[in-house]
Design an enzyme around this catalytic site. Structure first.
Site, mmCIF file in Angstrom:
data_model
loop_
_atom_site.group_PDB
_atom_site.id
_atom_site.type_symbol
_atom_site.label_atom_id
_atom_site.label_comp_id
_atom_site.label_asym_id
_atom_site.label_seq_id
_atom_site.Cartn_x
_atom_site.Cartn_y
_atom_site.Cartn_z
ATOM 1 N N LYS A 52 0.700 -1.413 0.083
ATOM 2 C CA LYS A 52 0.228 0.091 -0.539
ATOM 3 C C LYS A 52 0.524 1.552 -0.011
ATOM 4 O O LYS A 52 0.732 2.402 -0.576
ATOM 5 C CB LYS A 52 -1.190 0.207 1.228
ATOM 6 C CG LYS A 52 -2.169 -1.454 1.362
ATOM 7 C CD LYS A 52 -2.567 -1.331 2.711
ATOM 8 C CE LYS A 52 -3.736 -2.709 2.571
ATOM 9 N NZ LYS A 52 -4.175 -2.732 3.440
ATOM 10 N N GLN A 96 -4.536 -1.242 9.478
ATOM 11 C CA GLN A 96 -4.301 -3.084 9.479
ATOM 12 C C GLN A 96 -4.889 -4.225 10.123
ATOM 13 O O GLN A 96 -4.865 -3.939 11.015
ATOM 14 C CB GLN A 96 -2.944 -3.251 8.747
ATOM 15 C CG GLN A 96 -2.604 -4.314 7.716
ATOM 16 C CD GLN A 96 -3.481 -4.658 6.340
ATOM 17 O OE1 GLN A 96 -3.975 -3.712 5.718
ATOM 18 N NE2 GLN A 96 -4.082 -5.381 6.148
ATOM 19 N N ASP A 119 -10.742 2.964 4.389
ATOM 20 C CA ASP A 119 -10.956 1.671 4.034
ATOM 21 C C ASP A 119 -12.719 1.305 4.352
ATOM 22 O O ASP A 119 -13.484 0.377 3.850
ATOM 23 C CB ASP A 119 -10.575 0.598 5.479
ATOM 24 C CG ASP A 119 -9.612 0.184 5.926
ATOM 25 O OD1 ASP A 119 -9.312 -0.260 4.366
ATOM 26 O OD2 ASP A 119 -8.573 0.059 6.231
HETATM 27 N N1 GUN Z 1 -6.841 -7.104 6.538
HETATM 28 C C1 GUN Z 1 -6.846 -7.161 5.085
HETATM 29 N N2 GUN Z 1 -7.525 -6.614 4.143
HETATM 30 C C2 GUN Z 1 -7.559 -5.710 4.903
HETATM 31 C C3 GUN Z 1 -8.348 -4.199 4.269
HETATM 32 O O1 GUN Z 1 -8.295 -4.172 3.434
HETATM 33 N N3 GUN Z 1 -7.574 -3.282 5.461
HETATM 34 C C4 GUN Z 1 -8.152 -3.978 6.460
HETATM 35 N N4 GUN Z 1 -7.408 -2.423 7.041
HETATM 36 N N5 GUN Z 1 -7.240 -4.327 7.092
HETATM 37 C C5 GUN Z 1 -7.421 -5.780 6.078
#
Ligand code: GUN
Length: 294
Positions: A52, A96, A119
């Site tokens: 990311k 995350q 998110d």
């Molecule tokens: N863990 C797995 N997918 C995601 C996501 O799209 N966002 C976040 N914050 N954690 C994740």
């Protein structure tokens, strides 16, 4: 059979975003800024967050990665979240998941400012999504919708079966596919671990979206011909490669793909789309904040 190429599509989206960022900075504004918080040392999570941050650089965003130790308390993480809420130079941020088990995930997600919740996990944003109001839609489900849209996959009046009811993927995509939208207007069945005969449902499905995290769960004898298959699974399976693992989806791709009209590969399908849509959400957060300029 047409491959829904998430890698190419996500690169197209990132180029579109980079163009917009160029215009923003050329007009004298600072670039959009995305932050990510990660707690602990889970290898897969560190890899995803790293991707990311790398993607931010590619489109010209500023990025901040906040790595906290596994022992971080819930209060310490709440303080970090509060700081990010207050920090005016950050447009959007993510925490995350998964978090260590001593931290209550919902408590943390509910503390995130909904205007910075790129998110789309805050109940306010999840609720707005369900009502088809403008909001941040979480990145994986919106990546699936974007792929279906860009490949003009027909969803209206189709039977869609979603496998898995996670808050991040299964639940939101089952809502989005049923909205009065295009893509959408689908008749949705949400199947999960307590569903008694999944095969009866998948055999009737025109579209299957699998988000179980069970390698090779979906086999060709569970499908009808011409089905659209979207594979959200990304399980690490140990192998003899240099990395020591390979990424395996929920779908037995080799055999299932022969029966499909459209299918997403793993890797290179939904995964890259998730990152592109997160960047898109952050651009939206930036524009919302600077609404007088854009
Ligand atoms: N863990 C797995 N997918 C995601 C996501 O799209 N966002 C976040 N914050 N954690 C994740």
């Amino acid at each position: 059979m047409i491959i829904l190429d998430g890698k190419k599509t996500s690169n197209d989206i990132k180029s579109e975003i980079a163009e917009e960022v160029k215009k923003i900075t050329e007009s004298g504004n600072r670039p959009p800024h995305l932050a990510a918080v990660i707690v602990g040392n889970d290898g897969a999570s560190l890899t995803y967050v790293g991707s990311k941050v790398k993607a931010c650089e590619k489109v010209g965003y500023e990025s901040t990665l906040i790595k906290l130790p596994d022992e971080t308390t819930e209060d310490e993480l709440l303080n970090q979240v509060e700081e990010l809420n207050k920090n005016d130079s950050i447009d959007g941020y993510i925490v995350q998941l998964p978090l260590p088990s001593h931290i209550d995930t919902q408590t943390i997600l509910m503390a995130v400012d909904p205007d910075k919740d790129v998110d789309g996990f805050h109940p306010t944003n999840f609720g707005k999504m369900s009502l088809n109001l403008p909001t941040f839609i979480s990145a994986t489900p919106s990546g699936i919708i974007e792929l279906l849209k860009r490949y003009k996959v027909q969803t209206e009046g189709k039977n869609t079966v979603v496998l898995g009811r996670s808050d991040i993927v299964g639940k939101p995509i089952s809502i989005l596919m049923g909205l009065k939208t295009n893509p959408g207007n689908s008749t949705v069945t949400l199947a999960h671990s307590r569903t008694s005969n999944i095969k009866n449902l998948t055999l009737e499905a025109d579209i299957i979206i699998s988000a179980l995290g069970i390698p090779n769960f979906l086999k060709e004898d569970m499908l009808k011909k011409g089905v659209v298959v979207v594979d959200v699974g990304i399980t690490r399976v140990p192998d003899n490669s240099e990395k020591g693992y390979k990424i395996v989806g929920d779908v037995d791709y080799e055999n299932v793909s022969k029966k499909c009209s459209y299918i997403t590969p793993v890797p290179g399908g939904v995964g890259p789309m998730t990152i592109a849509m997160l960047l898109k959400n952050n651009l939206k957060a930036f524009k919302n904040k600077h609404s007088s300029c854009f």
